[in-house]
Design a protein around this motif. Structure first.
Motif, PDB file in Angstrom:
ATOM      1  N   SER A   8       0.860  -1.194   0.000  1.00  0.00           N
ATOM      2  CA  SER A   8       0.000   0.000   0.000  1.00  0.00           C
ATOM      3  C   SER A   8       0.894   1.240   0.000  1.00  0.00           C
ATOM      4  N   ASP A   9       0.263   2.419  -0.295  1.00  0.00           N
ATOM      5  CA  ASP A   9       1.016   3.680  -0.284  1.00  0.00           C
ATOM      6  C   ASP A   9       1.510   4.011   1.116  1.00  0.00           C
ATOM      7  N   ASP A  10       0.684   3.736   2.126  1.00  0.00           N
ATOM      8  CA  ASP A  10       1.102   4.031   3.496  1.00  0.00           C
ATOM      9  C   ASP A  10       2.327   3.216   3.886  1.00  0.00           C
ATOM     10  N   LEU A  11       2.354   1.921   3.481  1.00  0.00           N
ATOM     11  CA  LEU A  11       3.505   1.081   3.805  1.00  0.00           C
ATOM     12  C   LEU A  11       4.755   1.512   3.024  1.00  0.00           C
ATOM     13  N   SER A  12       4.544   2.118   1.854  1.00  0.00           N
ATOM     14  CA  SER A  12       5.696   2.630   1.093  1.00  0.00           C
ATOM     15  C   SER A  12       6.448   3.690   1.885  1.00  0.00           C
ATOM     16  N   LEU A  13       5.698   4.469   2.688  1.00  0.00           N
ATOM     17  CA  LEU A  13       6.317   5.553   3.459  1.00  0.00           C
ATOM     18  C   LEU A  13       7.228   5.042   4.560  1.00  0.00           C
ATOM     19  N   THR A  14       7.169   3.727   4.873  1.00  0.00           N
ATOM     20  CA  THR A  14       8.060   3.179   5.902  1.00  0.00           C
ATOM     21  C   THR A  14       9.467   2.967   5.374  1.00  0.00           C
ATOM     22  N   ASN A  15       9.638   2.986   4.023  1.00  0.00           N
ATOM     23  CA  ASN A  15      10.926   2.751   3.372  1.00  0.00           C
ATOM     24  C   ASN A  15      11.486   1.357   3.653  1.00  0.00           C
ATOM     25  N   CYS A  16      10.590   0.381   3.950  1.00  0.00           N
ATOM     26  CA  CYS A  16      10.992  -1.007   4.174  1.00  0.00           C
ATOM     27  C   CYS A  16      10.673  -1.836   2.931  1.00  0.00           C
ATOM     28  N   THR A 112      14.011  22.340  11.214  1.00  0.00           N
ATOM     29  CA  THR A 112      14.826  21.127  11.166  1.00  0.00           C
ATOM     30  C   THR A 112      14.975  20.467  12.532  1.00  0.00           C
ATOM     31  N   ASP A 113      14.864  21.234  13.614  1.00  0.00           N
ATOM     32  CA  ASP A 113      14.966  20.638  14.950  1.00  0.00           C
ATOM     33  C   ASP A 113      13.781  19.689  15.201  1.00  0.00           C
ATOM     34  N   ASP A 114      12.566  20.158  14.832  1.00  0.00           N
ATOM     35  CA  ASP A 114      11.386  19.293  14.982  1.00  0.00           C
ATOM     36  C   ASP A 114      11.448  18.111  14.016  1.00  0.00           C
ATOM     37  N   MET A 115      11.975  18.371  12.823  1.00  0.00           N
ATOM     38  CA  MET A 115      12.068  17.307  11.831  1.00  0.00           C
ATOM     39  C   MET A 115      13.034  16.207  12.284  1.00  0.00           C
ATOM     40  N   ALA A 116      14.136  16.585  12.943  1.00  0.00           N
ATOM     41  CA  ALA A 116      15.120  15.600  13.391  1.00  0.00           C
ATOM     42  C   ALA A 116      14.495  14.639  14.406  1.00  0.00           C
ATOM     43  N   THR A 117      13.724  15.192  15.334  1.00  0.00           N
ATOM     44  CA  THR A 117      13.052  14.343  16.328  1.00  0.00           C
ATOM     45  C   THR A 117      12.027  13.430  15.663  1.00  0.00           C
ATOM     46  N   ASP A 118      11.237  14.001  14.741  1.00  0.00           N
ATOM     47  CA  ASP A 118      10.217  13.233  14.045  1.00  0.00           C
ATOM     48  C   ASP A 118      10.843  12.127  13.198  1.00  0.00           C
ATOM     49  N   PHE A 119      11.966  12.427  12.555  1.00  0.00           N
ATOM     50  CA  PHE A 119      12.596  11.455  11.663  1.00  0.00           C
ATOM     51  C   PHE A 119      13.085  10.225  12.439  1.00  0.00           C
ATOM     52  N   LEU A 134      14.861   8.118   0.173  1.00  0.00           N
ATOM     53  CA  LEU A 134      13.809   7.743   1.121  1.00  0.00           C
ATOM     54  C   LEU A 134      12.586   8.624   0.923  1.00  0.00           C
ATOM     55  N   TYR A 135      11.413   8.055   1.228  1.00  0.00           N
ATOM     56  CA  TYR A 135      10.205   8.869   1.390  1.00  0.00           C
ATOM     57  C   TYR A 135      10.223   9.454   2.794  1.00  0.00           C
ATOM     58  N   TYR A 136       9.765  10.731   2.909  1.00  0.00           N
ATOM     59  CA  TYR A 136       9.649  11.301   4.253  1.00  0.00           C
ATOM     60  C   TYR A 136       8.470  12.270   4.270  1.00  0.00           C
ATOM     61  N   LYS A 137       7.522  12.010   5.188  1.00  0.00           N
ATOM     62  CA  LYS A 137       6.376  12.903   5.355  1.00  0.00           C
ATOM     63  C   LYS A 137       6.440  13.490   6.754  1.00  0.00           C
ATOM     64  N   PHE A 138       6.571  14.821   6.803  1.00  0.00           N
ATOM     65  CA  PHE A 138       6.698  15.516   8.074  1.00  0.00           C
ATOM     66  C   PHE A 138       5.335  16.105   8.438  1.00  0.00           C
ATOM     67  N   GLY A 139       4.671  15.477   9.411  1.00  0.00           N
ATOM     68  CA  GLY A 139       3.350  15.952   9.818  1.00  0.00           C
ATOM     69  C   GLY A 139       2.366  15.841   8.665  1.00  0.00           C
ATOM     70  N   GLU A 140       1.592  16.917   8.468  1.00  0.00           N
ATOM     71  CA  GLU A 140       0.589  16.929   7.407  1.00  0.00           C
ATOM     72  C   GLU A 140       1.099  17.627   6.156  1.00  0.00           C
ATOM     73  N   THR A 141       2.406  17.852   6.091  1.00  0.00           N
ATOM     74  CA  THR A 141       2.954  18.624   4.969  1.00  0.00           C
ATOM     75  C   THR A 141       3.114  17.749   3.736  1.00  0.00           C
ATOM     76  N   LYS A 142       3.593  18.378   2.699  1.00  0.00           N
ATOM     77  CA  LYS A 142       3.782  17.707   1.421  1.00  0.00           C
ATOM     78  C   LYS A 142       4.840  16.620   1.558  1.00  0.00           C
ATOM     79  N   LEU A 143       4.740  15.592   0.723  1.00  0.00           N
ATOM     80  CA  LEU A 143       5.679  14.478   0.756  1.00  0.00           C
ATOM     81  C   LEU A 143       7.050  14.955   0.268  1.00  0.00           C
ATOM     82  N   LEU A 144       8.087  14.562   1.032  1.00  0.00           N
ATOM     83  CA  LEU A 144       9.448  14.993   0.733  1.00  0.00           C
ATOM     84  C   LEU A 144      10.291  13.808   0.283  1.00  0.00           C
ATOM     85  N   SER A 145      11.353  14.137  -0.441  1.00  0.00           N
ATOM     86  CA  SER A 145      12.358  13.149  -0.828  1.00  0.00           C
ATOM     87  C   SER A 145      13.606  13.421  -0.003  1.00  0.00           C
TER      88      SER A 145
END
Length: 742
Positions: A8-16, A112-119, A134-145
């Motif tokens: 699924s798309d959600d599982l893709s975001l785990t990068n596993c 970036t401080d909040d992003m480091a903890t979230d990552f 890697l896929y990375y989604k920070f909160g409700e923001t746009k999907l990042l690479s």
């Protein structure tokens, strides 16, 4: 195994990577290594199990398939993978970008401080490899690479208490909750990153660490560059978020002005090398102008187009754009100053003002303008917010001249073409008021002197090749070039002064001694007094008394680096306005030197005074009154020596009041002074001098030294038997002398 999509798309975001539980029944097995059939590289994945994946298949997301360069249905080899020692990531650098480029203006900033903890929370235990995407989604923001740029792993020996490095670079590792995460913005990405967890500070230092004045060919400008850096670049070294919190607005413009040849263009040209910025846009002022309507303004807009586009995309993270205008006075003259034009210059100035500091302000530009004529530039361009850092690039001091000599003789020293007797310290002392360009010219002239020694001019001009290998530039070559070839534009006008003291100064008595002694005091006062940086003296006396010669003697013996004469004979045919500009230029040039002497000769003739009328130029008079009282800039000293034969006229004009001191230069008035002058001229023999003494006796006379020189030369043309009588006859006519026979 065959490659398939993630469940699924959600599982893709785990990068596993995902596989069926039956293919990997051992739950303790967390990592796998995959190899493709078309390459030798091994790819590390964190494994998760899902019944939605068919047996014999491995599920990979789109970003994982692009990284490994595989397609759906392709067969790959998958094996269990176990880490050895040192696999816990201590530090990780990630390069971020939007997965799909956003449309529109500047995006919201990411802390970036909040992003480091979230990552670390999202991806705790994830095995990763350098260069992995890697896929990375920070909160409700746009999907990042997120691309793995580099990583360091903790040394197990250190963790166990054994001495060793705390971490070391590695290609693979596992993310831990206490891993230090740093984020960088991908090149040309519109992402706006804030906070302390940015890796950009180390990656994008504003100042190039390899910057070196000597290597870049800049000498004598250390002080000026330090001031420019403090004003224009210091704020750009700080992180954008700190600058934003302080409300700092970067300096957008620098104006470099000063005499020709002092290094303005060279300095601006090398700023692009010094900074880790985009290649500067270098444009000569006249190239902006175009005969077609609107094209000149369009040329200005094109220079700023790239900076505008990047600021819209990247906001505070936009790179620095440098625009260099050489000869900026060509396009930025005072608006309304050019009569009879179509107003092109005015609209160009307006367009430049709008781009530098208009309604839509750009904060990612640095405009550098260069000119020899700062006075011509529109004053609106010089206010804060525009070209607010105005730095005079003046004539180098002794240490600066030494640096410049070392730069321009570097290759000669490297290839051992320089004689050991060359003393650059002495040359630096001898080249007062030389600009950098003139010192370079002096070095070239010295090289020419050395090469000329080897040229044999017979039937054919040729060079002895064997001797050419051994040629050395010695001190005599430099001294010869200094004496004959290169003269400083802001130095001593030797040729102008030599004609006024062609016959030297005739020492005929105490009046001459007094003027020269006072002149020496004026020079000492100008040079050493902190309270009187401007000293002005007026030498007044009858015509022919030798005022100009005395003023010239004082100026030449001062040894000041700048000595100029302002004489009416150099301005024949000038209009009033042209005369004013010529006089002002002499004074402006003097202000550029540390120590200066200006001789203003024959002032009444300079202001065009004639007794019939009477008539004089009030325009020139007012200019002289202002300039005689205008103090030189801080740290500069000026001695003004004026001469006049019409003191009463200058008094009526109010000009004598502007001089600090007035010295009277008298004529020869008695026999003893006459004999002293004749002895100094060394024309008559002792017996002839005795005869002249008897004839003149103690009778009074009145003759200027200039006129006496003419009489002596006329008498010299007579025979030896009659020249004394001829001289006395001429003296009677010229000096109203009445001999004893009368």
């Amino acid at each position: 195994m065959k490659v398939t999509r993630s469940p699924s798309d959600d599982l893709s975001l785990t990068n596993c990577a995902f596989a069926h539980p039956d293919d990997f029944p051992n739950e303790d097995q967390r990592y796998v290594q995959m190899a493709t059939r078309h390459g030798h590289e091994q790819f590390l994945f964190t494994l998760k199990r899902s019944p939605n994946i068919a047996k014999g298949s491995i599920g990979l997301s789109l970003v994982q398939r692009k990284w490994t360069n595989v397609t759906i249905g392709e067969e790959v080899e998958v094996a269990n993978f176990n880490f050895s020692n040192n696999y816990l990531i201590s530090s990780l650098v990630l390069e971020l970008d939007y997965l799909t480029k956003p449309r529109g203006g500047v995006q919201d900033s990411y802390n970036t401080d909040d992003m480091a903890t979230d990552f670390t929370t999202q991806f705790n235990g994830l095995g990763i490899t350098v260069n992995q995407n890697l896929y990375y989604k920070f909160g409700e923001t746009k999907l990042l690479s997120a691309k793995v740029k580099s990583l360091e792993v903790a040394d197990v020996a250190v963790l166990k208490g054994v001495s060793g490095k705390s971490s070391q670079a590695a290609q693979q590792g596992v993310i831990m909750p206490n891993s230090r995460i740093l984020f960088e913005r991908a090149d040309n990405s519109p992402l706006v990153l804030t906070g302390k967890a940015k890796g950009e500070q180390a990656k994008m230092s504003l100042i190039n660490p390899e910057w070196d004045f000597q290597k870049m060919g800049i000498g004598g400008l250390d002080k000026e560059f330090s001031a420019i850096f403090r004003r224009a670049f210091a704020s750009r070294v700080f992180p954008p978020e700190i600058v934003e919190q302080m409300g700092v607005k970067h300096v957008k413009g620098i104006l470099l002005f000063g005499p020709p040849g002092t290094g303005k263009t060279l300095m601006a040209r090398q700023i692009g090398t010094m900074l880790n910025a985009r290649t500067p846009e270098i444009v000569n002022g006249p190239e902006i102008l175009n005969k077609y309507v609107g094209e000149s303004e369009a040329n200005i807009r094109r220079l700023f187009a790239a900076a505008e586009d990047e600021q819209k995309r990247a906001g505070a993270n936009s790179g620095l754009h440098i625009i260099i205008f050489d000869e900026i006075d060509a396009i930025c003259k005072q608006r309304g100053s050019i009569t009879g034009s179509a107003g092109v210059h005015d609209t160009v100035v307006n367009q430049l003002l709008a781009k530098v500091d208009g309604v839509e302000q750009l904060n990612n530009i640095l405009v550098i303008g260069m000119t020899n004529r700062r006075d011509l530039i529109d004053e609106a361009l010089l206010r804060p917010g525009r070209l607010e850092v105005q730095m005079e690039i003046g004539l180098p001091d002794e240490f600066g001249r030494l640096q410049i000599f070392n730069i321009h003789t570097g290759k000669m020293r490297e290839h051992k073409k320089l004689h050991s007797d060359v003393d650059f310290g002495q040359l630096a002392r001898l080249t007062k008021n030389f600009s950098g360009a003139e010192i370079e010219g002096l070095v070239r002239a010295a090289q020419s002197c050395a090469m000329n020694r080897l040229i044999k001019a017979d039937s054919k001009v040729h060079v002895d090749a064997e001797a050419a290998e051994k040629v050395l530039i010695d001190m005599n070559d430099f001294l010869s070039a200094l004496e004959n070839d290169v003269k400083p534009a802001f130095g001593v006008s030797t040729e102008d002064f030599e004609k006024f003291i062609r016959n030297g100064v005739v020492d005929w008595g105490r009046p001459v001694h007094r003027i020269l002694e006072n002149g020496e005091l004026f020079v000492q006062q100008t040079q050493h007094s902190d309270k009187t940086p401007l000293v002005s003296v007026l030498l007044e006396g009858p015509s022919g008394a030798g005022k100009t010669a005395l003023a010239t003697k004082i100026a030449m013996t001062s040894n000041f680096p700048f000595v100029k004469i302002c004489s009416p004979e150099n301005m024949v045919g000038y209009t009033e306005s042209a005369k004013c500009l010529a006089i002002k230029k002499i004074f402006d040039d003097a202000y550029k030197s540390q120590l200066s002497v200006i001789v203003v000769d024959n002032i009444e003739r300079l202001v065009e005074y004639v007794p019939i009328g009477p008539r004089f130029s009030n325009t020139i008079l007012q200019a002289l009154l202002v300039l005689f009282e205008k103090h030189p800039p801080m740290g500069r000293r000026l001695l003004i020596i004026g001469t006049t034969s019409q003191k009463d006229v200058l008094e009526m004009m109010g000009m004598t009041a502007v001089f600090n001191t007035i010295c009277h230069v008298s004529c020869i008035s008695n026999g003893s002074e006459l004999l002293a002058a004749l002895q100094a001229l060394d024309v008559f023999e002792d017996s002839e001098l005795e005869e002249i003494k008897k004839k003149v006796g103690k009778h009074s006379l009145w003759i200027g030294i200039k006129n006496l020189l003419i009489l002596v030369e006329m008498a010299r043309q007579s025979s030896k038997a009659t020249r004394v009588a001829k001289f006395l006859d001429l003296l009677r006519d010229e000096a109203d002398y009445k001999g004893p026979s009368h």
